[in-house]
Motif scaffolding. Structure first.
Motif, short mmCIF file in Angstrom:
data_model
loop_
_atom_site.label_atom_id
_atom_site.label_comp_id
_atom_site.label_asym_id
_atom_site.label_seq_id
_atom_site.Cartn_x
_atom_site.Cartn_y
_atom_site.Cartn_z
N HIS A 155 -0.70 8.23 -1.52
CA HIS A 155 -0.67 9.74 -1.85
C HIS A 155 -0.03 10.83 -0.88
CE1 HIS A 155 -3.02 8.91 -5.47
NE2 HIS A 155 -4.00 8.58 -4.61
N ILE A 156 0.06 10.07 0.47
CA ILE A 156 0.75 11.04 1.58
C ILE A 156 2.01 10.16 1.96
CG2 ILE A 156 -1.30 11.96 2.18
CD1 ILE A 156 -1.55 9.92 4.56
N LEU A 157 2.82 9.69 1.21
CA LEU A 157 4.08 8.93 1.42
C LEU A 157 5.22 10.08 2.14
CD1 LEU A 157 5.62 6.44 1.78
CD2 LEU A 157 6.46 6.89 -0.49
N ASP A 158 4.78 11.35 1.66
CA ASP A 158 5.79 12.21 2.26
C ASP A 158 5.56 12.62 3.51
OD1 ASP A 158 3.44 13.19 1.12
OD2 ASP A 158 4.10 15.27 1.22
N ARG A 159 4.25 12.52 4.06
CA ARG A 159 4.10 12.61 5.42
C ARG A 159 4.62 11.42 6.36
NH1 ARG A 159 -2.28 14.41 5.58
NH2 ARG A 159 -2.11 15.92 3.94
N CYS A 160 4.46 10.38 5.85
CA CYS A 160 5.10 9.23 6.49
C CYS A 160 6.84 9.29 6.42
CB CYS A 160 4.75 7.83 5.48
SG CYS A 160 5.26 6.49 6.48
N THR A 161 7.22 9.58 5.50
CA THR A 161 8.83 9.90 5.68
C THR A 161 9.34 10.80 6.44
OG1 THR A 161 8.78 11.20 3.47
CG2 THR A 161 9.09 8.91 3.29
N ALA A 162 8.39 12.00 6.49
CA ALA A 162 8.83 12.88 7.32
C ALA A 162 8.62 12.70 8.85
CB ALA A 162 7.67 14.14 7.29
N ALA B 298 12.92 8.13 -0.78
CA ALA B 298 11.78 6.95 -1.11
C ALA B 298 11.53 6.41 -2.44
CB ALA B 298 10.43 7.54 -0.61
N ILE B 299 11.77 5.20 -2.39
CA ILE B 299 11.52 4.39 -3.98
C ILE B 299 10.52 3.75 -3.77
CG2 ILE B 299 12.58 2.85 -5.16
CD1 ILE B 299 15.41 3.57 -4.23
N ARG B 300 9.34 3.94 -4.79
CA ARG B 300 8.14 3.32 -4.72
C ARG B 300 8.25 1.87 -5.57
NH1 ARG B 300 3.27 6.80 -3.52
NH2 ARG B 300 4.33 8.68 -2.70
N LYS B 301 7.75 0.95 -5.10
CA LYS B 301 7.99 -0.30 -5.92
C LYS B 301 6.64 -1.24 -5.64
CE LYS B 301 12.38 -1.40 -7.44
NZ LYS B 301 13.14 -2.28 -7.52
N LYS B 302 5.92 -1.17 -6.45
CA LYS B 302 4.53 -2.07 -6.53
C LYS B 302 5.11 -3.27 -7.42
CE LYS B 302 2.66 0.56 -10.57
NZ LYS B 302 1.56 1.40 -10.88
N PRO B 303 4.09 -4.32 -6.88
CA PRO B 303 4.29 -5.81 -7.53
C PRO B 303 4.17 -5.64 -9.09
CG PRO B 303 2.86 -5.89 -5.43
CD PRO B 303 3.28 -4.25 -5.56
N TYR B 304 4.76 -6.19 -9.68
CA TYR B 304 4.66 -6.39 -11.19
C TYR B 304 3.05 -6.66 -11.58
CZ TYR B 304 4.15 -11.62 -11.19
OH TYR B 304 3.90 -12.87 -11.05
N PHE B 305 2.35 -7.43 -11.10
CA PHE B 305 1.15 -7.94 -11.40
C PHE B 305 0.24 -6.67 -11.34
CE2 PHE B 305 1.59 -9.51 -7.17
CZ PHE B 305 0.53 -8.68 -6.28
N TRP B 306 0.43 -5.64 -10.44
CA TRP B 306 -0.39 -4.52 -10.68
C TRP B 306 -0.51 -3.56 -11.88
CZ3 TRP B 306 0.55 -1.93 -5.12
CH2 TRP B 306 0.00 -2.56 -4.05
N ASP B 307 0.51 -3.84 -12.69
CA ASP B 307 0.55 -3.04 -13.82
C ASP B 307 -0.03 -4.02 -15.02
OD1 ASP B 307 2.02 -0.82 -12.94
OD2 ASP B 307 3.94 -1.78 -13.29
N VAL B 308 -0.43 -5.41 -14.95
CA VAL B 308 -1.03 -6.00 -15.69
C VAL B 308 -2.38 -5.74 -15.90
CG1 VAL B 308 -1.37 -8.51 -16.55
CG2 VAL B 308 0.83 -8.02 -15.14
N GLU C 141 0.99 -1.26 0.05
CA GLU C 141 -0.01 -0.10 0.04
C GLU C 141 0.90 1.29 0.18
OE1 GLU C 141 -3.39 0.06 -0.19
OE2 GLU C 141 -3.22 -2.13 -0.87
N CYS C 142 2.23 1.12 0.51
CA CYS C 142 2.95 2.51 0.53
C CYS C 142 3.44 3.13 -0.82
CB CYS C 142 4.08 2.04 1.54
SG CYS C 142 3.88 1.85 3.23
N SER C 143 3.53 2.00 -1.49
CA SER C 143 3.97 2.18 -3.23
C SER C 143 3.05 3.06 -3.84
CB SER C 143 4.00 0.81 -3.82
OG SER C 143 3.00 0.12 -4.06
#
Length: 78
Positions: free
Chosen positions: A42-49, A67-77, A37-39
């Motif tokens: 929309h508020i990842l910047d708040r979490c990293t802060a 922060a590097i966002r990596k979503k599972p490959y199957f989310w793009d299929v 869900e982190c990938s």
């Protein structure tokens, strides 16, 4: 730092369906990979802060999180 990320910060993210992986920490910059869900958060910047504040309180030195966002490959299929 890696143990702190894995044992203190990561469990809090897992509660919301995300997880974080430690990559590296050099020259005041910590690289973390955010998955699940982190990938797509929309508020990842708040979490990293929040993480930067926790790390500074714990270790005494300011740290900037890259922060590097990596979503599972199957989310793009489609």
């Amino acid at each position: 730092m890696q143990e702190y990320v894995e044992n203190v910060l990561a469990p809090r993210l897992r509660g919301d369906g995300g997880w974080v992986e430690y990559v590296d920490c050099r020259d005041g910059k910590m690289t973390l990979v955010f998955r699940g869900e982190c990938s797509k958060c929309h508020i990842l910047d708040r979490c990293t802060a929040w993480m930067e504040e926790k790390l500074e309180r714990e270790f005494g030195d300011p740290v900037q999180i890259v922060a590097i966002r990596k979503k599972p490959y199957f989310w793009d299929v489609k």
